[in-house]
Design a protein around this motif. Sequence first.
Motif, PDB file in Angstrom:
ATOM      1  N   PRO A 203       0.831  -1.213   0.000  1.00  0.00           N
ATOM      2  CA  PRO A 203       0.000   0.000   0.000  1.00  0.00           C
ATOM      3  C   PRO A 203       0.860   1.256   0.000  1.00  0.00           C
ATOM      4  CG  PRO A 203      -0.705  -1.560   1.696  1.00  0.00           C
ATOM      5  CD  PRO A 203       0.610  -2.046   1.192  1.00  0.00           C
ATOM      6  N   VAL A 204       0.436   2.244  -0.756  1.00  0.00           N
ATOM      7  CA  VAL A 204       1.118   3.536  -0.789  1.00  0.00           C
ATOM      8  C   VAL A 204       0.062   4.628  -0.595  1.00  0.00           C
ATOM      9  CG1 VAL A 204       2.521   5.135  -2.135  1.00  0.00           C
ATOM     10  CG2 VAL A 204       2.914   2.669  -2.329  1.00  0.00           C
ATOM     11  N   ALA A 205       0.188   5.358   0.487  1.00  0.00           N
ATOM     12  CA  ALA A 205      -0.740   6.466   0.759  1.00  0.00           C
ATOM     13  C   ALA A 205      -0.283   7.703   0.003  1.00  0.00           C
ATOM     14  CB  ALA A 205      -0.800   6.742   2.258  1.00  0.00           C
ATOM     15  N   LEU A 206      -1.258   8.536  -0.417  1.00  0.00           N
ATOM     16  CA  LEU A 206      -0.952   9.718  -1.221  1.00  0.00           C
ATOM     17  C   LEU A 206      -1.462  10.981  -0.515  1.00  0.00           C
ATOM     18  CD1 LEU A 206      -2.021   8.382  -4.749  1.00  0.00           C
ATOM     19  CD2 LEU A 206       0.214   8.175  -3.625  1.00  0.00           C
ATOM     20  N   VAL A 207      -0.609  11.989  -0.456  1.00  0.00           N
ATOM     21  CA  VAL A 207      -0.990  13.299   0.109  1.00  0.00           C
ATOM     22  C   VAL A 207      -0.682  14.356  -0.941  1.00  0.00           C
ATOM     23  CG1 VAL A 207      -0.506  15.017   1.889  1.00  0.00           C
ATOM     24  CG2 VAL A 207      -0.601  12.587   2.497  1.00  0.00           C
ATOM     25  N   ASN A 208      -1.735  15.002  -1.454  1.00  0.00           N
ATOM     26  CA  ASN A 208      -1.514  16.034  -2.470  1.00  0.00           C
ATOM     27  C   ASN A 208      -1.306  17.403  -1.823  1.00  0.00           C
ATOM     28  OD1 ASN A 208      -4.045  16.911  -1.714  1.00  0.00           O
ATOM     29  ND2 ASN A 208      -5.056  16.346  -3.632  1.00  0.00           N
ATOM     30  N   GLY A 209      -1.115  18.419  -2.643  1.00  0.00           N
ATOM     31  CA  GLY A 209      -0.793  19.741  -2.140  1.00  0.00           C
ATOM     32  C   GLY A 209      -1.838  20.318  -1.207  1.00  0.00           C
ATOM     33  N   GLN A 210      -3.124  20.165  -1.557  1.00  0.00           N
ATOM     34  CA  GLN A 210      -4.193  20.704  -0.715  1.00  0.00           C
ATOM     35  C   GLN A 210      -4.202  20.037   0.650  1.00  0.00           C
ATOM     36  OE1 GLN A 210      -6.441  23.357  -1.368  1.00  0.00           O
ATOM     37  NE2 GLN A 210      -6.570  23.036   0.846  1.00  0.00           N
ATOM     38  N   LYS A 211      -4.086  18.696   0.651  1.00  0.00           N
ATOM     39  CA  LYS A 211      -4.070  17.965   1.914  1.00  0.00           C
ATOM     40  C   LYS A 211      -2.834  18.330   2.735  1.00  0.00           C
ATOM     41  CE  LYS A 211      -5.357  14.827   4.891  1.00  0.00           C
ATOM     42  NZ  LYS A 211      -6.521  15.064   5.769  1.00  0.00           N
ATOM     43  N   LEU A 212      -1.699  18.515   2.067  1.00  0.00           N
ATOM     44  CA  LEU A 212      -0.470  18.896   2.756  1.00  0.00           C
ATOM     45  C   LEU A 212      -0.641  20.227   3.477  1.00  0.00           C
ATOM     46  CD1 LEU A 212       2.552  18.672   3.429  1.00  0.00           C
ATOM     47  CD2 LEU A 212       3.029  19.691   1.175  1.00  0.00           C
ATOM     48  N   ILE A 213      -1.195  21.216   2.779  1.00  0.00           N
ATOM     49  CA  ILE A 213      -1.397  22.532   3.388  1.00  0.00           C
ATOM     50  C   ILE A 213      -2.345  22.424   4.573  1.00  0.00           C
ATOM     51  CG2 ILE A 213      -2.325  24.854   3.017  1.00  0.00           C
ATOM     52  CD1 ILE A 213       0.415  24.353   1.750  1.00  0.00           C
ATOM     53  N   ASP A 214      -3.424  21.649   4.426  1.00  0.00           N
ATOM     54  CA  ASP A 214      -4.369  21.467   5.528  1.00  0.00           C
ATOM     55  C   ASP A 214      -3.679  20.847   6.745  1.00  0.00           C
ATOM     56  OD1 ASP A 214      -6.393  22.532   4.015  1.00  0.00           O
ATOM     57  OD2 ASP A 214      -7.234  20.605   3.410  1.00  0.00           O
ATOM     58  N   LEU A 215      -2.797  19.872   6.502  1.00  0.00           N
ATOM     59  CA  LEU A 215      -2.085  19.229   7.605  1.00  0.00           C
ATOM     60  C   LEU A 215      -1.094  20.190   8.258  1.00  0.00           C
ATOM     61  CD1 LEU A 215      -1.414  15.712   6.037  1.00  0.00           C
ATOM     62  CD2 LEU A 215      -2.892  16.202   8.001  1.00  0.00           C
ATOM     63  N   LEU A 216      -0.402  20.992   7.467  1.00  0.00           N
ATOM     64  CA  LEU A 216       0.517  21.981   8.019  1.00  0.00           C
ATOM     65  C   LEU A 216      -0.222  22.971   8.915  1.00  0.00           C
ATOM     66  CD1 LEU A 216       2.723  22.669   4.863  1.00  0.00           C
ATOM     67  CD2 LEU A 216       3.449  21.493   6.953  1.00  0.00           C
ATOM     68  N   PHE A 217      -1.438  23.358   8.508  1.00  0.00           N
ATOM     69  CA  PHE A 217      -2.260  24.249   9.333  1.00  0.00           C
ATOM     70  C   PHE A 217      -2.717  23.536  10.606  1.00  0.00           C
ATOM     71  CE2 PHE A 217      -2.170  27.677   6.561  1.00  0.00           C
ATOM     72  CZ  PHE A 217      -3.019  28.686   6.969  1.00  0.00           C
ATOM     73  N   GLN A 218      -3.193  22.316  10.429  1.00  0.00           N
ATOM     74  CA  GLN A 218      -3.736  21.572  11.575  1.00  0.00           C
ATOM     75  C   GLN A 218      -2.688  21.366  12.664  1.00  0.00           C
ATOM     76  OE1 GLN A 218      -5.546  17.838  10.497  1.00  0.00           O
ATOM     77  NE2 GLN A 218      -5.730  17.148  12.619  1.00  0.00           N
ATOM     78  N   TYR A 219      -1.455  21.044  12.241  1.00  0.00           N
ATOM     79  CA  TYR A 219      -0.410  20.751  13.217  1.00  0.00           C
ATOM     80  C   TYR A 219       0.548  21.928  13.432  1.00  0.00           C
ATOM     81  CZ  TYR A 219      -2.095  15.986  13.092  1.00  0.00           C
ATOM     82  OH  TYR A 219      -2.885  14.860  13.205  1.00  0.00           O
ATOM     83  N   LYS A 220       0.196  23.081  12.830  1.00  0.00           N
ATOM     84  CA  LYS A 220       0.935  24.332  13.031  1.00  0.00           C
ATOM     85  C   LYS A 220       2.420  24.178  12.723  1.00  0.00           C
ATOM     86  CE  LYS A 220      -2.353  25.972  16.499  1.00  0.00           C
ATOM     87  NZ  LYS A 220      -3.202  24.787  16.454  1.00  0.00           N
ATOM     88  N   VAL A 221       2.691  23.650  11.543  1.00  0.00           N
ATOM     89  CA  VAL A 221       4.057  23.531  11.046  1.00  0.00           C
ATOM     90  C   VAL A 221       4.215  24.511   9.890  1.00  0.00           C
ATOM     91  CG1 VAL A 221       5.769  22.016   9.975  1.00  0.00           C
ATOM     92  CG2 VAL A 221       4.203  21.106  11.713  1.00  0.00           C
ATOM     93  N   GLY A 222       5.135  25.453  10.028  1.00  0.00           N
ATOM     94  CA  GLY A 222       5.320  26.471   8.991  1.00  0.00           C
ATOM     95  C   GLY A 222       4.352  27.632   9.120  1.00  0.00           C
TER      96      GLY A 222
END
Length: 411
Positions: A203-222
């Motif tokens: 299995p290979v999970a995929l994280v695209n740009g939109q999801k990446l930005i949402d995660l950076l916001f959620q976990y306050k990274v950057g």
Amino acid sequence: MIKKISFKEAAIKILKEAEEPLSAKEITKIALEENMIESSGATPEATMAAQLYTDTGKFKKVGKGLFALLRQTESAKSPLIAIQNQNNLVKQKLIEKIQEMDPFQFEFLVAELLRKIGYENVDVTKRSGDKGIDIIGNLTVGGLTNVKTVIQVKRYKTGNNISGKYITQLRGSAEVDQRGLIITTSDFTKDARDESRAINKMPVALVNGQKLIDLLFQYKVGVKEDIVSVFSINSELFENELIDSPSKGIGNKSRAIWPLPGGIYSYIETLNQLMDRISDKKSSREDLINWFVDSFENVTSKKTANGYLNVPKNMGLIDFLNGNCVLTSDGQQYHTTRNLQFLFETISKNIVAFEEIYQFLIEPKSEQDILEYVVENFDVNWSTLAQVNFRLLWLINLGKIERTTDGYKAK
């Protein structure tokens, strides 16, 4: 007969007049009370929600379960909308910053995000000879499952999407007990998504740009979170809300009680006139709003008049059926008897801390004493004396209490 309109048309009309974003439930409640829509289903709010969530050309989700018109999110009248617009600007700026980063710096940014998410032993691999693996880490779930993960990151521009060959490459570099994860600032092609879910392959999970930005916001990274003071109107001090108060207290009672026009000692007289009008003539909400405006010189706002109409509704004396106002069974009994003790008991059944304040006044108490008693013993968080004063005035009008030099006291 009022012509019915579609759920979408009703939502557009209601949100145009709303000062704040509303939930699907709130929009449906207004639409039904104003006889805009017709629904034979048991859950019309679900039908309304389906329109709001799917028509992204008309509606914009603002906050948790709240919606505004798309054009309203551009004008930013509401603080909630203004905050969302600011966050969207920051997200766009974050994408631009990431696009400008050195690829190796980007790997460290993603590594920090993975640590915040919960990955352990996160390590950025060497720049060369990494066999397509940029980061490795272990994801431990509940202390039971340890998922060894190999991660590939791709800092690509928008439109330069990741194809299926990268999925194959990552699988070829992974060990038998590992899982894959690819994170990109762009997106994935269809064949990449299909390949990532291929049967009998790693299995290979995929994280695209939109999801990446949402995660950076959620976990306050950057990004950093700024706490600011946002002020809103304290409705305790002003006219009743445009719709019935959605906030309920103990026993599903309404927290809000409001005055009626005509003078502070004329509440009962005004209430009786209104109930006579409802009993004598079939009336819609709009008819009764106009009645308030026509009958009382100091009532010039239809919104305020609508708030006055919610007073007997919150008290349990009137309701709306098929777009028309009707007396409830308690309302009919009071209208027939004009019994103030019955009216007191009816209000007590439907308004938080109404009867209890009366019982509290065996000895004279100040308004501040009453406020402290209610806040400490009921599910309210009042910051002013407004709701206390409104209750006291109604109790005075009902002949239950009096104001003395020592404070308010039960008769």
